[in-house]
Design an enzyme around this catalytic site. Structure first.
Site, PDB file in Angstrom:
ATOM      1  N   GLY A  78       0.818  -1.376  -0.094  1.00  0.00           N
ATOM      2  CA  GLY A  78       0.087  -0.054  -0.110  1.00  0.00           C
ATOM      3  C   GLY A  78       0.894   1.306   0.085  1.00  0.00           C
ATOM      4  O   GLY A  78       2.142   1.229  -0.619  1.00  0.00           O
ATOM      5  N   ASN A 132      -0.386  -0.801  12.075  1.00  0.00           N
ATOM      6  CA  ASN A 132      -1.084   0.138  13.102  1.00  0.00           C
ATOM      7  C   ASN A 132      -1.489  -0.559  14.123  1.00  0.00           C
ATOM      8  O   ASN A 132      -2.288  -1.725  14.256  1.00  0.00           O
ATOM      9  CB  ASN A 132      -2.305   1.015  12.545  1.00  0.00           C
ATOM     10  CG  ASN A 132      -1.537   2.131  11.550  1.00  0.00           C
ATOM     11  OD1 ASN A 132      -0.572   2.730  11.787  1.00  0.00           O
ATOM     12  ND2 ASN A 132      -2.523   2.563  10.448  1.00  0.00           N
ATOM     13  N   ALA A 159       2.684   8.830   3.930  1.00  0.00           N
ATOM     14  CA  ALA A 159       2.445   8.424   2.398  1.00  0.00           C
ATOM     15  C   ALA A 159       1.015   8.414   2.083  1.00  0.00           C
ATOM     16  O   ALA A 159       0.247   7.696   3.149  1.00  0.00           O
ATOM     17  CB  ALA A 159       3.598   7.193   2.097  1.00  0.00           C
ATOM     18  N   LYS A 181       1.878   5.342  19.541  1.00  0.00           N
ATOM     19  CA  LYS A 181       1.548   5.878  18.381  1.00  0.00           C
ATOM     20  C   LYS A 181      -0.201   5.401  18.771  1.00  0.00           C
ATOM     21  O   LYS A 181      -1.040   6.085  18.038  1.00  0.00           O
ATOM     22  CB  LYS A 181       1.927   4.844  17.099  1.00  0.00           C
ATOM     23  CG  LYS A 181       1.461   5.216  15.924  1.00  0.00           C
ATOM     24  CD  LYS A 181       2.173   4.984  14.820  1.00  0.00           C
ATOM     25  CE  LYS A 181       1.408   5.362  13.467  1.00  0.00           C
ATOM     26  NZ  LYS A 181       1.888   4.611  12.427  1.00  0.00           N
ATOM     27  N   SER A 196      -5.781   7.788   8.162  1.00  0.00           N
ATOM     28  CA  SER A 196      -5.850   6.526   7.221  1.00  0.00           C
ATOM     29  C   SER A 196      -7.244   5.881   7.616  1.00  0.00           C
ATOM     30  O   SER A 196      -7.688   5.262   6.499  1.00  0.00           O
ATOM     31  CB  SER A 196      -4.728   5.683   8.053  1.00  0.00           C
ATOM     32  OG  SER A 196      -4.788   5.385   9.395  1.00  0.00           O
TER      33      SER A 196
HETATM   34  O1  PAF Z   1      -3.338   7.152  10.906  1.00  0.00           O
HETATM   35  C1  PAF Z   1      -2.932   8.229  10.565  1.00  0.00           C
HETATM   36  O2  PAF Z   1      -3.559   8.806   9.501  1.00  0.00           O
HETATM   37  C2  PAF Z   1      -1.761   8.997  11.338  1.00  0.00           C
HETATM   38  O3  PAF Z   1      -1.236   8.197  12.261  1.00  0.00           O
HETATM   39  C3  PAF Z   1      -2.080  10.175  11.987  1.00  0.00           C
HETATM   40  C4  PAF Z   1      -1.038  10.561  12.949  1.00  0.00           C
HETATM   41  C5  PAF Z   1      -3.637   9.967  12.767  1.00  0.00           C
HETATM   42  C6  PAF Z   1      -2.279  11.470  11.066  1.00  0.00           C
HETATM   43  O4  PAF Z   1      -3.088  11.267   9.916  1.00  0.00           O
END
Ligand code: PAF
Length: 310
Positions: free
Chosen positions: A21, A110, A136, A193, A264
């Site tokens: 991706g 994630n 990205a 994160k 995301s």
């Molecule tokens: O998941 C995401 O998009 C990123 O981790 C974050 C920090 C929320 C920024 O868009």
């Protein structure tokens, strides 16, 4: 110096990448400047794929070989799993016949939960996690925009993995233009994160807005302090003490640093894809409950996001 010795070429530096991706594609293009990179895909339609990467320096195209994940093939020595969190284990299972006893598995998912599931099932392999703030996204399946430069951390997740090897890999990533560092406590990075993702992603999905607009919504402002409290309690129980106030400050910094970003999770919702809510707020709820705590704000957000895409 040991550091220099570690950058000496080692045999078999090929990489296989599962899940090309936006981030997997960024790694594929960058690493392929230095060493052979193979993409692994379910039902590929052609034996190669041309990936185009665009960043502030310009654009770059690489044509990389694509191998079907469940076909026989040469042994895999270094595997970067860059799939969605819910796909990491099934995708790994599909290529497991090509792993050698020393194959290093790098997980780039994630959220939390999927990494431990892999560690449980693949404990005989060295397993690492990679977490990154590289930004990205994709304009089309093969066009990757490297929107914001970030920082990545790599660390061992089990006893078969070592910090020395994580250091070598961090060196390679840096040589490929991806700022990276090894860390002995990657779980702490994953939790940090997770905290940011718990506080930004579901709100952007529910409110259908870029990160920077969250601060204009009462729905977000009214819930953020209590959400950070729930996350801080969970993190403290996980062995990473923090406070709701500290998390809130970090969330606000990330929001202003990524104001124009479509998170995301919102990208998934807009594309009609399954989200990673289970690995983000869902994990937080489960972890809290297993420790005898409630996390009602996170739980409510899980339900709201699932209502947008089950
Ligand atoms: O998941 C995401 O998009 C990123 O981790 C974050 C920090 C929320 C920024 O868009």
């Amino acid at each position: 110096m040991g550091h220099l010795a570690m950058t000496q070429p080692t045999p078999h530096e090929d990489w296989h990448i599962l899940g090309a991706g936006a981030l997997g594609g960024l790694w594929a293009v960058r690493l392929s400047q230095l060493m052979p990179v193979y993409l692994l895909a379910r039902n590929p339609t052609s034996p190669s794929r041309a990936l185009h990467l665009q960043d502030q320096q310009g654009s770059q195209s690489r044509t990389l070989p694509v191998e079907p994940i469940n076909a026989p093939g040469a042994p895999i020595r270094q595997l970067l799993v860059a799939t969605k969190s819910y796909d990491a284990l099934p995708a790994l299972q599909a290529v497991s016949h090509r792993l050698l006893p020393n194959t290093a598995i790098y997980l780039m998912q994630n959220g939390l939960g999927s990494q431990e599931a892999v560690v449980r099932q693949y404990s005989r392999y060295p397993i690492y996690a990679v977490t990154t703030t590289e930004g990205a996204n994709r304009r089309s399946p093969d066009e990757i925009i490297h929107a914001g430069r970030g920082q990545s951390w790599i660390g061992p997740l089990n006893e078969r993995a070592s910090l020395a090897r994580a250091n070598v890999t961090a060196c390679r990533f840096r040589e490929a233009g991806l700022e990276s560092q090894a860390t002995p406590d990657i779980r702490h990075r994953l939790w940090l994160k997770l905290a940011i993702n718990c506080a930004i992603n579901p709100f952007t999905a529910v409110l259908n807005c870029p990160n920077g607009e969250l601060i204009h919504y009462a729905f977000f402002n009214e819930r953020l302090p209590a959400l950070c409290e729930e996350v801080a309690q969970a993190m403290s129980l996980a062995g990473y003490p923090t406070t709701a106030t500290a998390l809130q400050t970090q969330v606000q910094e990330v929001i202003s640093g990524t104001a124009a970003n479509i998170s995301s999770m919102l990208q998934d919702i807009r594309a009609g894809r399954r989200t990673e809510i289970d690995a983000i707020n869902g994990y937080l709820v489960q972890f809290s409950q297993a420790q005898g705590l409630q996390a009602p704000i996170n739980e409510d957000l899980v339900q709201r996001v699932l209502a947008l895409h089950p």
